[in-house]
Design an enzyme around this catalytic site. Structure first.
Site, mmCIF file in Angstrom:
data_model
loop_
_atom_site.group_PDB
_atom_site.id
_atom_site.type_symbol
_atom_site.label_atom_id
_atom_site.label_comp_id
_atom_site.label_asym_id
_atom_site.label_seq_id
_atom_site.Cartn_x
_atom_site.Cartn_y
_atom_site.Cartn_z
ATOM 1 N N GLY A 14 62.708 111.638 -23.689
ATOM 2 C CA GLY A 14 63.194 110.261 -24.362
ATOM 3 C C GLY A 14 64.648 109.610 -23.862
ATOM 4 O O GLY A 14 65.319 109.148 -24.304
ATOM 5 N N SER A 15 64.800 110.019 -22.722
ATOM 6 C CA SER A 15 65.999 109.284 -21.974
ATOM 7 C C SER A 15 65.849 107.758 -22.063
ATOM 8 O O SER A 15 66.831 107.130 -21.933
ATOM 9 C CB SER A 15 66.430 109.981 -20.677
ATOM 10 O OG SER A 15 65.649 109.533 -19.487
ATOM 11 N N ASN A 16 64.618 107.196 -21.463
ATOM 12 C CA ASN A 16 64.609 105.908 -21.393
ATOM 13 C C ASN A 16 64.834 105.239 -22.838
ATOM 14 O O ASN A 16 65.456 104.083 -23.018
ATOM 15 C CB ASN A 16 63.309 105.500 -20.766
ATOM 16 C CG ASN A 16 63.373 105.241 -19.365
ATOM 17 O OD1 ASN A 16 63.843 104.518 -18.846
ATOM 18 N ND2 ASN A 16 62.812 106.357 -18.728
ATOM 19 N N ARG A 93 49.878 109.909 -23.202
ATOM 20 C CA ARG A 93 48.454 109.662 -23.579
ATOM 21 C C ARG A 93 47.928 108.442 -22.974
ATOM 22 O O ARG A 93 48.587 107.570 -22.571
ATOM 23 C CB ARG A 93 48.446 109.572 -25.103
ATOM 24 C CG ARG A 93 48.974 110.790 -25.815
ATOM 25 C CD ARG A 93 48.537 112.044 -25.748
ATOM 26 N NE ARG A 93 46.904 112.129 -26.166
ATOM 27 C CZ ARG A 93 46.084 113.009 -25.684
ATOM 28 N NH1 ARG A 93 46.765 114.070 -24.968
ATOM 29 N NH2 ARG A 93 44.923 113.066 -26.100
ATOM 30 N N ILE A 94 46.543 108.626 -22.526
ATOM 31 C CA ILE A 94 45.842 107.499 -22.125
ATOM 32 C C ILE A 94 44.997 106.835 -23.318
ATOM 33 O O ILE A 94 44.539 107.429 -24.071
ATOM 34 C CB ILE A 94 44.979 108.044 -21.090
ATOM 35 C CG1 ILE A 94 45.573 108.547 -19.789
ATOM 36 C CG2 ILE A 94 43.806 107.053 -20.604
ATOM 37 C CD1 ILE A 94 44.818 109.129 -18.761
ATOM 38 N N ASN A 109 55.374 99.235 -19.844
ATOM 39 C CA ASN A 109 55.351 100.576 -19.453
ATOM 40 C C ASN A 109 56.464 100.676 -18.071
ATOM 41 O O ASN A 109 56.470 99.653 -17.573
ATOM 42 C CB ASN A 109 54.112 101.317 -19.001
ATOM 43 C CG ASN A 109 54.149 102.684 -18.663
ATOM 44 O OD1 ASN A 109 54.947 103.578 -19.470
ATOM 45 N ND2 ASN A 109 53.780 102.985 -17.376
ATOM 46 N N HIS A 111 57.321 103.014 -14.778
ATOM 47 C CA HIS A 111 56.622 104.127 -14.139
ATOM 48 C C HIS A 111 57.579 104.503 -12.763
ATOM 49 O O HIS A 111 58.020 103.458 -12.171
ATOM 50 C CB HIS A 111 55.233 103.468 -13.336
ATOM 51 C CG HIS A 111 54.436 104.411 -12.567
ATOM 52 N ND1 HIS A 111 53.758 105.491 -13.226
ATOM 53 C CD2 HIS A 111 54.134 104.405 -11.159
ATOM 54 C CE1 HIS A 111 53.200 106.103 -12.190
ATOM 55 N NE2 HIS A 111 53.442 105.604 -11.022
ATOM 56 N N GLU A 176 65.869 103.585 -13.767
ATOM 57 C CA GLU A 176 65.030 103.165 -14.969
ATOM 58 C C GLU A 176 65.756 102.906 -16.122
ATOM 59 O O GLU A 176 65.484 101.790 -16.877
ATOM 60 C CB GLU A 176 64.302 104.304 -15.423
ATOM 61 C CG GLU A 176 63.144 104.811 -14.313
ATOM 62 C CD GLU A 176 62.185 105.896 -14.788
ATOM 63 O OE1 GLU A 176 61.907 105.971 -15.879
ATOM 64 O OE2 GLU A 176 61.836 106.603 -13.807
HETATM 65 C C1 GRF Z 1 60.238 108.605 -16.664
HETATM 66 O O1 GRF Z 1 60.209 109.174 -15.316
HETATM 67 C C2 GRF Z 1 59.292 107.359 -16.824
HETATM 68 O O2 GRF Z 1 59.310 106.603 -15.791
HETATM 69 C C3 GRF Z 1 57.939 108.023 -16.954
HETATM 70 O O3 GRF Z 1 58.054 109.099 -17.660
HETATM 71 C C4 GRF Z 1 59.354 109.547 -17.564
HETATM 72 C C5 GRF Z 1 60.040 109.577 -19.081
HETATM 73 O O4 GRF Z 1 61.289 109.974 -19.004
HETATM 74 N N1 GRF Z 1 56.910 106.925 -17.610
HETATM 75 P P1 GRF Z 1 62.253 109.862 -20.310
HETATM 76 O O5 GRF Z 1 61.256 110.743 -21.341
HETATM 77 O O6 GRF Z 1 62.244 108.619 -20.490
HETATM 78 O O7 GRF Z 1 63.379 110.560 -20.017
#
Ligand code: GRF
Length: 216
Positions: A14-16, A93-94, A109, A111, A176
């Protein structure tokens, strides 16, 4: 003006998500995090969201008869909280085709590669193995085509001669955390449009939808 209600879907760290929660605290940020949904009850991101006072919902994928039933349960939570924009942040999940159709144009999303290069998993290692000199991350609309929806913005990160997958992943992750809140802002400001699969951001020149890492 009413803020855009953002629902974040996670499965892990969950860092994003945390970067988006932090960004949304700033005065004048046009989005608010209305809900965090996780398919994993003990995902570390859930505790982070809770400690920030954000509403959370756990929708386990296990025990569901099929993908669409799970997708509909997730969607019901998002609707219950009035979510306008679905943000995937490490959601593992897909979807069935139903979900991206239901949220078409309102689901994004992030990536960790410069799409369309290196789709799927372990993409930092894929980039190193391919010998590319630059990788990065991409924010894109989610369609039925896995990692294939229209690209909104990217950040470029150099691949170093002695890079490891973890080292590169860490440097990409920092970008990100810059890129995702910026893109959510653009969407909340209603500046993003798509034509023939190509995205434009009003008031932002195409070149400014590519960030460069200040790190080597
Ligand atoms: C990130 O590398 C993102 O690009 C990918 O999954 C990872 C999620 O990291 N989709 P976090 O859980 O947000 O730290």
């Amino acid at each position: 003006m009413a803020k855009l209600k953002v629902g974040i879907l996670i499965s892990g760290r969950g860092s994003n998500m945390a970067a988006l929660i932090e960004a949304a605290k700033a005065d004048g940020y046009p989005g608010e995090i209305a809900l965090v949904v996780s398919n994993v009850a003990d995902a570390p991101g859930v505790a982070i969201a809770q400690s920030s006072g954000i509403a959370t919902a756990i929708v386990p994928h296990r025990g569901q008869p099929d993908r669409e039933t799970f997708d509909r349960a997730v969607s019901a939570e998002l609707e219950r909280h009035g979510v306008d924009l679905v943000v995937l942040a490490g959601f593992m999940r897909i979807f069935s085709p139903w979900f991206p159709q239901r949220w078409k144009g309102r689901i994004i999303n992030i990536h960790p590669s410069l799409l369309p290069a290196f789709k799927g998993l372990h993409v930092q290692q894929q980039a190193i193995d391919a010998g590319v000199r630059v990788s990065g991350c991409t924010v894109h609309f989610v369609t039925e085509d896995l990692d294939g929806g229209p690209i909104i913005a990217q950040a470029a990160v150099p691949v170093l001669a002695d890079d490891t997958s973890d080292g590169l992943a860490g440097r990409i992750l920092r970008q990100e955390h810059r890129l995702y809140p910026l893109v959510v802002r653009w969407l909340a400001e209603g500046r993003v449009s798509t034509e023939d699969g190509r995205v434009a951001v009003a008031g932002v020149p195409a070149g400014a939808t590519l960030l460069f890492s200040p790190e080597p």
